[in-house]
Design an enzyme around this catalytic site. Structure first.
Site, PDB file in Angstrom:
ATOM      1  N   GLU A   1       0.894  -1.044  -0.020  1.00 29.06           N
ATOM      2  CA  GLU A   1       0.024  -0.216  -0.084  1.00 29.06           C
ATOM      3  C   GLU A   1       0.936   1.038   0.151  1.00 29.06           C
ATOM      4  O   GLU A   1       1.894   1.330   0.883  1.00 29.06           O
ATOM      5  CB  GLU A   1      -0.835   0.056   1.160  1.00 29.06           C
ATOM      6  CG  GLU A   1      -1.854   1.102   1.473  1.00 29.06           C
ATOM      7  CD  GLU A   1      -2.638   0.936   2.718  1.00 29.06           C
ATOM      8  OE1 GLU A   1      -3.740   1.807   2.648  1.00 29.06           O
ATOM      9  OE2 GLU A   1      -2.470  -0.067   3.298  1.00 29.06           O
TER      10      GLU A   1
ATOM     11  N   LYS B   1      -9.199   2.303  -2.389  1.00 32.33           N
ATOM     12  CA  LYS B   1      -9.273   1.764  -1.093  1.00 32.33           C
ATOM     13  C   LYS B   1     -10.857   2.096  -0.539  1.00 32.33           C
ATOM     14  O   LYS B   1     -11.094   3.294  -0.450  1.00 32.33           O
ATOM     15  CB  LYS B   1      -8.360   2.242  -0.052  1.00 32.33           C
ATOM     16  CG  LYS B   1      -8.530   1.307   1.464  1.00 32.33           C
ATOM     17  CD  LYS B   1      -7.193   1.623   2.276  1.00 32.33           C
ATOM     18  CE  LYS B   1      -7.319   1.046   3.458  1.00 32.33           C
ATOM     19  NZ  LYS B   1      -5.960   1.140   4.244  1.00 32.33           N
TER      20      LYS B   1
ATOM     21  N   TYR C   1      -8.836   4.734  13.437  1.00 30.97           N
ATOM     22  CA  TYR C   1      -8.849   4.536  14.834  1.00 30.97           C
ATOM     23  C   TYR C   1      -7.439   3.877  15.319  1.00 30.97           C
ATOM     24  O   TYR C   1      -6.614   3.547  14.416  1.00 30.97           O
ATOM     25  CB  TYR C   1      -9.738   2.879  14.972  1.00 30.97           C
ATOM     26  CG  TYR C   1      -9.385   1.876  14.286  1.00 30.97           C
ATOM     27  CD1 TYR C   1      -8.540   0.877  14.701  1.00 30.97           C
ATOM     28  CD2 TYR C   1     -10.291   1.921  13.192  1.00 30.97           C
ATOM     29  CE1 TYR C   1      -8.377  -0.099  14.120  1.00 30.97           C
ATOM     30  CE2 TYR C   1      -9.837   0.505  12.325  1.00 30.97           C
ATOM     31  CZ  TYR C   1      -8.928  -0.266  12.540  1.00 30.97           C
ATOM     32  OH  TYR C   1      -8.783  -1.581  11.891  1.00 30.97           O
TER      33      TYR C   1
ATOM     34  N   CYS D   1      -5.373  -3.315   2.018  1.00 34.36           N
ATOM     35  CA  CYS D   1      -5.167  -3.401   3.275  1.00 34.36           C
ATOM     36  C   CYS D   1      -6.416  -3.576   4.214  1.00 34.36           C
ATOM     37  O   CYS D   1      -6.977  -4.625   4.031  1.00 34.36           O
ATOM     38  CB  CYS D   1      -4.391  -2.220   3.893  1.00 34.36           C
ATOM     39  SG  CYS D   1      -3.669  -2.500   5.583  1.00 34.36           S
TER      40      CYS D   1
ATOM     41  N   ARG E   1     -24.139 -48.211  14.271  1.00 31.86           N
ATOM     42  CA  ARG E   1     -24.658 -49.376  13.660  1.00 31.86           C
ATOM     43  C   ARG E   1     -25.117 -50.498  14.586  1.00 31.86           C
ATOM     44  O   ARG E   1     -25.916 -51.089  14.375  1.00 31.86           O
ATOM     45  CB  ARG E   1     -23.690 -49.847  12.480  1.00 31.86           C
ATOM     46  CG  ARG E   1     -24.174 -51.097  11.728  1.00 31.86           C
ATOM     47  CD  ARG E   1     -25.296 -50.678  11.011  1.00 31.86           C
ATOM     48  NE  ARG E   1     -25.557 -49.386  10.145  1.00 31.86           N
ATOM     49  CZ  ARG E   1     -25.500 -49.621   9.109  1.00 31.86           C
ATOM     50  NH1 ARG E   1     -25.033 -50.588   8.100  1.00 31.86           N
ATOM     51  NH2 ARG E   1     -25.611 -48.211   8.284  1.00 31.86           N
TER      52      ARG E   1
ATOM     53  N   LEU F   1      -2.474 -55.341   7.605  1.00 30.46           N
ATOM     54  CA  LEU F   1      -2.526 -53.898   7.883  1.00 30.46           C
ATOM     55  C   LEU F   1      -4.163 -53.626   8.167  1.00 30.46           C
ATOM     56  O   LEU F   1      -4.752 -53.269   9.156  1.00 30.46           O
ATOM     57  CB  LEU F   1      -2.206 -53.052   7.109  1.00 30.46           C
ATOM     58  CG  LEU F   1      -0.652 -52.585   7.108  1.00 30.46           C
ATOM     59  CD1 LEU F   1      -0.265 -51.753   6.144  1.00 30.46           C
ATOM     60  CD2 LEU F   1      -0.661 -51.782   8.551  1.00 30.46           C
TER      61      LEU F   1
ATOM     62  N   ASN G   1      -9.755 -66.551  -5.619  1.00 31.18           N
ATOM     63  CA  ASN G   1     -11.058 -66.042  -5.211  1.00 31.18           C
ATOM     64  C   ASN G   1     -11.880 -67.166  -4.351  1.00 31.18           C
ATOM     65  O   ASN G   1     -12.861 -66.796  -3.560  1.00 31.18           O
ATOM     66  CB  ASN G   1     -12.011 -65.525  -6.512  1.00 31.18           C
ATOM     67  CG  ASN G   1     -11.486 -64.305  -7.080  1.00 31.18           C
ATOM     68  OD1 ASN G   1     -10.387 -63.688  -6.239  1.00 31.18           O
ATOM     69  ND2 ASN G   1     -11.730 -63.826  -8.082  1.00 31.18           N
TER      70      ASN G   1
ATOM     71  N   TYR H   1     -14.917 -60.163  -5.641  1.00 30.49           N
ATOM     72  CA  TYR H   1     -16.461 -59.669  -5.713  1.00 30.49           C
ATOM     73  C   TYR H   1     -17.075 -60.918  -4.707  1.00 30.49           C
ATOM     74  O   TYR H   1     -17.140 -61.899  -4.923  1.00 30.49           O
ATOM     75  CB  TYR H   1     -17.038 -59.550  -7.206  1.00 30.49           C
ATOM     76  CG  TYR H   1     -18.187 -59.069  -7.178  1.00 30.49           C
ATOM     77  CD1 TYR H   1     -18.625 -57.964  -7.241  1.00 30.49           C
ATOM     78  CD2 TYR H   1     -19.540 -59.976  -7.337  1.00 30.49           C
ATOM     79  CE1 TYR H   1     -19.847 -57.270  -7.305  1.00 30.49           C
ATOM     80  CE2 TYR H   1     -20.820 -59.364  -7.274  1.00 30.49           C
ATOM     81  CZ  TYR H   1     -20.992 -58.059  -7.259  1.00 30.49           C
ATOM     82  OH  TYR H   1     -22.078 -57.581  -7.642  1.00 30.49           O
TER      83      TYR H   1
ATOM     84  N   SER I   1     -21.339 -48.008 -13.749  1.00 28.48           N
ATOM     85  CA  SER I   1     -20.169 -49.253 -13.832  1.00 28.48           C
ATOM     86  C   SER I   1     -19.789 -49.748 -15.233  1.00 28.48           C
ATOM     87  O   SER I   1     -18.716 -50.165 -15.438  1.00 28.48           O
ATOM     88  CB  SER I   1     -21.049 -50.303 -13.386  1.00 28.48           C
ATOM     89  OG  SER I   1     -21.322 -50.290 -11.940  1.00 28.48           O
TER      90      SER I   1
END
Length: 636
Positions: A46, A115, A121, A170, A338, A355, A436, A473, A622
């Site tokens: 400024e 501005k 103040y 500012c 739940r 994990l 599977n 699946y 899908s």
């Protein structure tokens, strides 16, 4: 500016109070540096052309005239360059003086932004010298040219539609209703702020929070240039805290008490995607605004922007611990609800010593504690078969014991062998049927046990596996509540480590650390010399890469080419470019082809900004095809 990146800068020049010639030279030096560094937007403090602290000298015609004279020299420096700069300086119009940000580019003044909010103040007395700016633009004449002047100016780049810049000065950012709010509602994606905010104890923290918060709530880039050393210290000190923020992220910040230029590479595509995604962000309304077009050459940057290779995992240890505790609580609260809704007092979990099942068991123990249900009503089932190793088997048993859950062992070799005979599968052929069949046998056992116990099957699969379709699946793909369903693999590891570090039990910590040290594997193929023969990341690729891809694709919708570029930048020397490209193609292929598994995935709690639930974040057909995305990668 390829892929939406644009380099911006916030510069604090050395100044002398009431010496526009000296200040102009320092400003021009930083402009030239910015041009060399391929900066496209550069913001200065400024009133930097005169210095902010001139006081009643702002009433002197000589100072005001000299400032405009030096502005001509600044225009000469910018001529022939497309860098857009915002220079703070006083501007007189119709007998009133304004505190303004002057937008300059390629040897001309594009606009003057006054501005709006003048502080009067404490240590500020701006109403003594300046007039509040007008919102609606007017036309002023200077050096024979007409220039728009007003708060409601938008500087629009003709070549880059996502680049729309507005400015405030500012104090405008510190008020309850800053001009930047209406600027972004009119379509501004970047806000420039020429500022002179003095230093008091702790003000830097508030200033950083303020500017970062503005950029987050307004979904914009914010360039904040603050006055620094050279301003009068008669009563105040200015620290030159420059900030560059993007949608709540701090891209760059200068150290205080030293005049510097900071640079940041903003991602305009990210901002545009966020606004498009958020149905609550309104369409641009440019009534009462004047749009000032300008031109900017497109060029590809060598990115200086930090790209986090692990977007799901905070780098800061304290923040990471806080995040882990929060996520564990979200997971446990989801399961708690739940269980209380169904009235179930028993749960069944397939525990493998890996994990994911480890995390699911830890979360379940926390939920049971919340409900004050004895942990021995957690039924952890280990189901060894052809690929089970002693290491994972022992870890599964020991972990269950240390958590005071009930351990049940069901060896499924005989059942699977009988199933092979029934369907005519050669047990020596280790194909997808071989693998599977084991996973589905385990799921059948868990479901039937849950029926017998009047309990609930807790799923263990994580979000990374769901994204890749790395689940059988109606096998490990299925459960009655999946506590890990929105936790990526890279984060699973840190959650287990956090639990190990905070559990306060040495033996439990030891087993958790050994689980962390075990290669990720479904253990569906016979071991070699007693060790795991089937390592998931050898087959589908490194999870740290896939989690990076997943985040960028779902969170921001970036082009595949951009994600590839980001990954190369993020992972540096960790992976060859060809390796990254290979696994990115694998990710896209699997992500599209495996959506059918996600379309019917079980319920589970969302824990972060990215999730793949068909009932929440990812409503994807899908039978969508991946050709468009893969062709873009093939053309690299």
């Amino acid at each position: 500016m390829k892929h939406g990146y644009i380099r911006v800068a916030a510069a604090t020049p050395d100044v002398k109070v009431a010496d526009p010639e000296f200040n102009r030279k320092r400003i021009c030096e930083q402009l030239e540096e910015g041009i060399k560094n391929h900066v496209k937007i550069m913001v200065f403090p400024e009133l930097c052309l005169t210095a902010y602290t001139c006081g009643d000298l702002f009433g002197q015609d000589a100072l005001l005239a000299k400032a405009k004279e030096e502005l001509k020299q600044i225009l000469n420096v910018t001529e022939g360059h497309d860098l857009l700069a915002f220079i703070g300086m006083p501007w007189e119009n119709h007998g009133k003086l304004y505190n303004t940000a002057v937008a300059v580019q390629d040897g001309r003044v594009l606009g003057i932004v006054p501005k709006t909010n003048l502080p009067n103040y404490s240590e500020f007395y701006e109403l003594r010298y300046f007039q509040p700016g007008n919102e609606l633009p007017v036309t002023v004449k200077w050096e024979g040219i007409e220039i728009p002047m007003g708060t409601n100016l938008l500087f629009a780049c003709e070549e880059i539609p996502q680049l729309m810049i507005a400015a405030e000065v500012c104090e405008d950012a510190w008020v309850p209703n800053p001009p930047s709010i209406r600027h972004v509602l009119a379509g501004a994606t970047v806000i420039a702020n020429c500022s002179a905010s003095d230093e008091t104890t702790g003000k830097d923290i508030y200033r950083r929070s303020l500017i970062s918060g503005h950029s987050a709530s307004l979904v914009c880039g914010y360039i904040y240039a603050n006055a620094g050393e050279g301003e009068s210290t008669q009563d105040l000190v200015f620290g030159g805290q420059n900030l560059i923020c993007e949608n709540g992220t701090l891209l760059a910040e200068s150290r205080r008490f030293g005049n510097k230029t900071v640079y940041g590479d903003m991602d305009l595509e990210r901002l545009n995607h966020e606004r498009r995604r958020m149905s609550t962000f309104p369409a641009a309304d440019r009534r009462d605004y004047r749009v000032v077009p300008f031109h900017m050459k497109k060029e590809e940057l060598e990115l200086k922007r930090y790209i986090d290779p692990r977007p799901f995992v905070p780098d800061d240890e304290a923040e990471r611990s806080r995040r882990c505790e929060e996520i564990l609580s979200i997971q446990a609260m989801g399961l708690k609800k739940r269980l209380s809704h169904t009235g179930c007092k028993h749960v069944v979990i397939g525990i493998s010593g890996g994990l994911d099942s480890t995390l699911a068991l830890l979360v379940t123990a926390r939920a049971f504690d919340m409900l004050e249900i004895p942990r021995n009503q957690i039924h952890a089932v280990t189901m060894p078969c052809f690929g089970t190793t002693d290491r994972t088997y022992q870890n599964a048993c020991l972990l269950t014991k240390k958590l005071n859950a009930e351990l049940l062992e069901v060896n499924i070799k005989e059942a699977v062998s009988l199933h092979f005979r029934d369907i005519g599968q050669d047990p020596e052929v280790h194909d997808v049927t071989y693998e599977n069949s084991q996973a589905r046998e385990r799921t059948q056992i868990l479901m039937d046990l849950a029926n017998r116990l009047n309990g609930l099957v807790v799923g263990t699969g994580d979000m990374s596996e769901l994204a890749l379709g790395w689940a059988t699946y109606n096998g490990d793909h299925m459960s009655m509540y999946g506590v890990n369903s929105s936790v990526p693999k890279t984060l699973v590891r840190h959650l287990v480590r956090y639990y190990a570090d905070t559990c306060g039990e040495e033996e439990l910590r030891d087993v958790l650390m050994d689980v962390l040290d075990t290669p990720v594997s479904p253990e569906l193929l016979p071991p070699r010399d007693g060790k795991i023969a089937q390592k998931t990341e050898d087959l589908v690729g490194p999870y740290e890469l896939h989690d990076f891809f997943l985040y960028q694709i779902l969170r921001f919708g970036y082009h595949p080419e951009k994600i590839y570029r980001m990954a190369v930048s993020a992972f540096g020397d960790g992976y060859e470019k060809e390796t990254i490209l290979k696994w990115l193609k694998v990710f896209y292929r699997r992500f599209f082809s495996q959506q059918f598994k996600r379309s019917c995935m079980p319920d589970g709690p969302k824990v972060g900004s990215v999730a793949v639930s068909p009932r929440g974040d990812l409503r994807m057909p899908s039978d969508a095809v991946s050709r468009l995305w893969l062709e873009e990668l093939d053309n690299l």
